[in-house]
Design a protein around this motif. Sequence first.
Motif, PDB file in Angstrom:
ATOM      1  N   SER A 154       0.965  -1.288   0.125  1.00  0.00           N
ATOM      2  CA  SER A 154      -0.122  -0.128  -0.072  1.00  0.00           C
ATOM      3  C   SER A 154       0.879   1.324  -0.073  1.00  0.00           C
ATOM      4  O   SER A 154       2.116   1.107   0.583  1.00  0.00           O
ATOM      5  CB  SER A 154      -1.022  -0.010   1.020  1.00  0.00           C
ATOM      6  N   LEU A 155       0.038   2.372  -0.488  1.00  0.00           N
ATOM      7  CA  LEU A 155       0.927   3.724  -0.457  1.00  0.00           C
ATOM      8  C   LEU A 155       0.522   4.174   1.121  1.00  0.00           C
ATOM      9  O   LEU A 155      -0.430   4.001   1.528  1.00  0.00           O
ATOM     10  CB  LEU A 155       0.368   4.525  -1.363  1.00  0.00           C
ATOM     11  N   ILE A 157      -0.031   6.243   4.306  1.00  0.00           N
ATOM     12  CA  ILE A 157      -1.155   7.256   4.591  1.00  0.00           C
ATOM     13  C   ILE A 157      -0.436   8.662   4.562  1.00  0.00           C
ATOM     14  O   ILE A 157      -1.133   9.739   4.351  1.00  0.00           O
ATOM     15  CB  ILE A 157      -2.062   6.989   5.629  1.00  0.00           C
ATOM     16  N   LEU A 159       1.453   9.804   2.453  1.00  0.00           N
ATOM     17  CA  LEU A 159       1.558  10.043   1.092  1.00  0.00           C
ATOM     18  C   LEU A 159       0.141  10.150   0.370  1.00  0.00           C
ATOM     19  O   LEU A 159       0.204  10.468  -0.813  1.00  0.00           O
ATOM     20  CB  LEU A 159       2.658   9.270   0.526  1.00  0.00           C
ATOM     21  N   ASP A 160      -0.721   9.568   1.306  1.00  0.00           N
ATOM     22  CA  ASP A 160      -2.217   9.788   0.536  1.00  0.00           C
ATOM     23  C   ASP A 160      -3.267   9.960   1.583  1.00  0.00           C
ATOM     24  O   ASP A 160      -3.752   9.080   2.083  1.00  0.00           O
ATOM     25  CB  ASP A 160      -2.439   8.396  -0.185  1.00  0.00           C
ATOM     26  N   ARG A 161      -3.317  11.198   1.982  1.00  0.00           N
ATOM     27  CA  ARG A 161      -3.970  11.584   3.101  1.00  0.00           C
ATOM     28  C   ARG A 161      -5.441  11.373   3.311  1.00  0.00           C
ATOM     29  O   ARG A 161      -6.330  11.029   4.192  1.00  0.00           O
ATOM     30  CB  ARG A 161      -3.843  13.177   3.474  1.00  0.00           C
ATOM     31  N   GLU A 162      -6.087  11.058   1.914  1.00  0.00           N
ATOM     32  CA  GLU A 162      -7.492  10.901   1.716  1.00  0.00           C
ATOM     33  C   GLU A 162      -7.728   9.314   1.511  1.00  0.00           C
ATOM     34  O   GLU A 162      -8.689   9.118   1.256  1.00  0.00           O
ATOM     35  CB  GLU A 162      -7.966  11.691   0.553  1.00  0.00           C
ATOM     36  N   ALA A 163      -6.670   8.596   1.707  1.00  0.00           N
ATOM     37  CA  ALA A 163      -6.918   7.210   1.611  1.00  0.00           C
ATOM     38  C   ALA A 163      -8.047   6.542   2.138  1.00  0.00           C
ATOM     39  O   ALA A 163      -8.760   5.702   1.825  1.00  0.00           O
ATOM     40  CB  ALA A 163      -5.641   6.342   2.049  1.00  0.00           C
ATOM     41  N   ARG A 167     -10.264   6.403  -1.584  1.00  0.00           N
ATOM     42  CA  ARG A 167      -9.368   5.574  -2.133  1.00  0.00           C
ATOM     43  C   ARG A 167      -9.904   4.735  -3.239  1.00  0.00           C
ATOM     44  O   ARG A 167     -10.932   4.107  -2.999  1.00  0.00           O
ATOM     45  CB  ARG A 167      -8.540   4.782  -1.276  1.00  0.00           C
ATOM     46  N   ASP A 174      -1.661   0.680 -10.226  1.00  0.00           N
ATOM     47  CA  ASP A 174      -1.561   0.297  -8.840  1.00  0.00           C
ATOM     48  C   ASP A 174      -1.266  -1.287  -8.441  1.00  0.00           C
ATOM     49  O   ASP A 174      -0.920  -1.384  -7.117  1.00  0.00           O
ATOM     50  CB  ASP A 174      -2.816   0.657  -7.995  1.00  0.00           C
TER      51      ASP A 174
END
Length: 429
Positions: A154-155, A157, A159-163, A167, A174
Motif C-alpha cells: 500500500s501507499l 497514509i 503520502l495519501d492523506r485521503e486514503a 481511495r 497500482d
Amino acid sequence: MEHTEFNKDLIGFLNASPTPWHAVSTMKERLVKAGFECLDERDQWALQPGRGYFVVRNGSSIVAFRTGKRDLAGSGIRMVGAHTDSPCLKVKPNPELRRKGYFQLGVEVYGGVLLNPWFDRDLSLAGRVTVLDDQGQVQDVLVDFRKPLAVIPSLAIHLDREANNSRSVNAQTDLPPLLMQAPENDTTSFADVLKQQVARETGVNASKVLGYELSFYDAQGASLVGLKDEFLSSARLDNLLSCFIGLQALIETSGNEAALLVCNDHEEVGSMSAEGAQGPFLGAVLDRWCGSEKARIIARSMMISADNAHGVHPNFADRHDENHGPLLNRGPVIKVNHNQRYATNSRSAALYRHISDELGLPHQTFVVRSDMACGSTIGPLTAAVLGVTTLDIGVPQFAMHSIRETIGTRDGYTLFRVLREFMQRAEVF
C-alpha cells in the motif's frame, strides 16, 4: 462424516487448489480413488450401467457422472453444477517491469475482483505452463510456488492523506506485485523463473516457455475462525466450496441413480468459452451418454446450480431485503430472481425444500433488494442451453470476490447432505 471432519477435508481441498487447473487435478485424484474411470473426448466411449466416469476439458473444467442402474429415459439425471474459477490477478504475457531497482510483474484483473484486500498480502503464484522440453515435445505442466513470493504494498497514509475517505485502485498502475530487488544490469526474465520452477516441481527440463496461464493467490491457507470455530475463512470459497460439496456428494451417493457433476471454468467472466457453461462441453457429454433419447431424459432431469450466496453482513444489514437476509450457519440459501438472473422456479425450489425438510435440515431464501442489481450464476445459462429444470442455491458467505472470504462451518455440510440425497433419489420429476 460430521461437519468437523467435512471442514477438515474441505480445508485440504482449498489449499491444494489455487487455480482451476489445480482444482480439477485434485478432483481427478479423488474420483480415481473412488473408482471413477477417466474418459478422453477424442476416443470412443463404451459406457456401462452402474459405473462412474469423468471427462476433463482444457484441464480446467470437468464433468463427472454415475450412469446409474435404471433406464435413463424413465429416471432422468440428477445434476449439480458449480464453477472452478475465482476472481484474481493473472500475469500478462510480457510481464517484466523494472523500476527503481525493483522487479515487478504486470497483471490483468480477472473477473469482478474486490481489489483493496489484495494489498499487503503474502502472495504466491500458480497455474498452467506450456513448455518445449529438452526432447522437443510440447507439454503442459502445473506449477505452484506455494511460498510467499510477492506483495503489493500500500501507499503510506502520509503520502495519501485521503486514503481512508476516497481511495480508488487503478488496475494498470497500482497492482503490479513486487517480487524482488534487481540491479540495473539484471537480465532476469520471467520465462527463466518459470523454467527453474518447472524443473524443481515436475522434473521437466524446459528449453522454452511457450505460454502460461498463471494467477497470484493468497499464500495464507484456509483456516477456522471464531471463538467457537463458527467460521471458515479462505480464498476461492466462491466457488471451490460448491465444487467440493458436489464432488463429495457424487462420490458418496449410492450409484443406483444416474447423477452428474459439472464444474465449469470462466463463470466469473461470462461463461462464453469452449469449457464454460455457455459452451458445448456439458451438452457434448450428455449427447454421447444419452444418445437419441436425450430430450426425454432431460425432461425427467433436474440441475442444482450451487454457487455461494450473500450472507447478511452485520455492519451493512441494510444492503439486504428485510425479509430475505440469509445468516451464516442457518442453512443453504435458495436464490430467487424473477428476472431470471437465477434459474430457480417454484417447482425446483419445492423439491429442494422437501428433501431438506425430510432430513430435518435448515434452508433459507435470498432475493436481492428491488433497488439493486442482481448477480447471476451458471444456473440460467445451463437451463437455457439444456432446457433442464434448474435450482440456484448456495452457502451464505461474507466478502464475496475478496482475496479472502468467510462462510459458516455448518452450512457446507448441510448442503452436502441434501445434494447427496438428491443424487440418489429415485424420483425427481
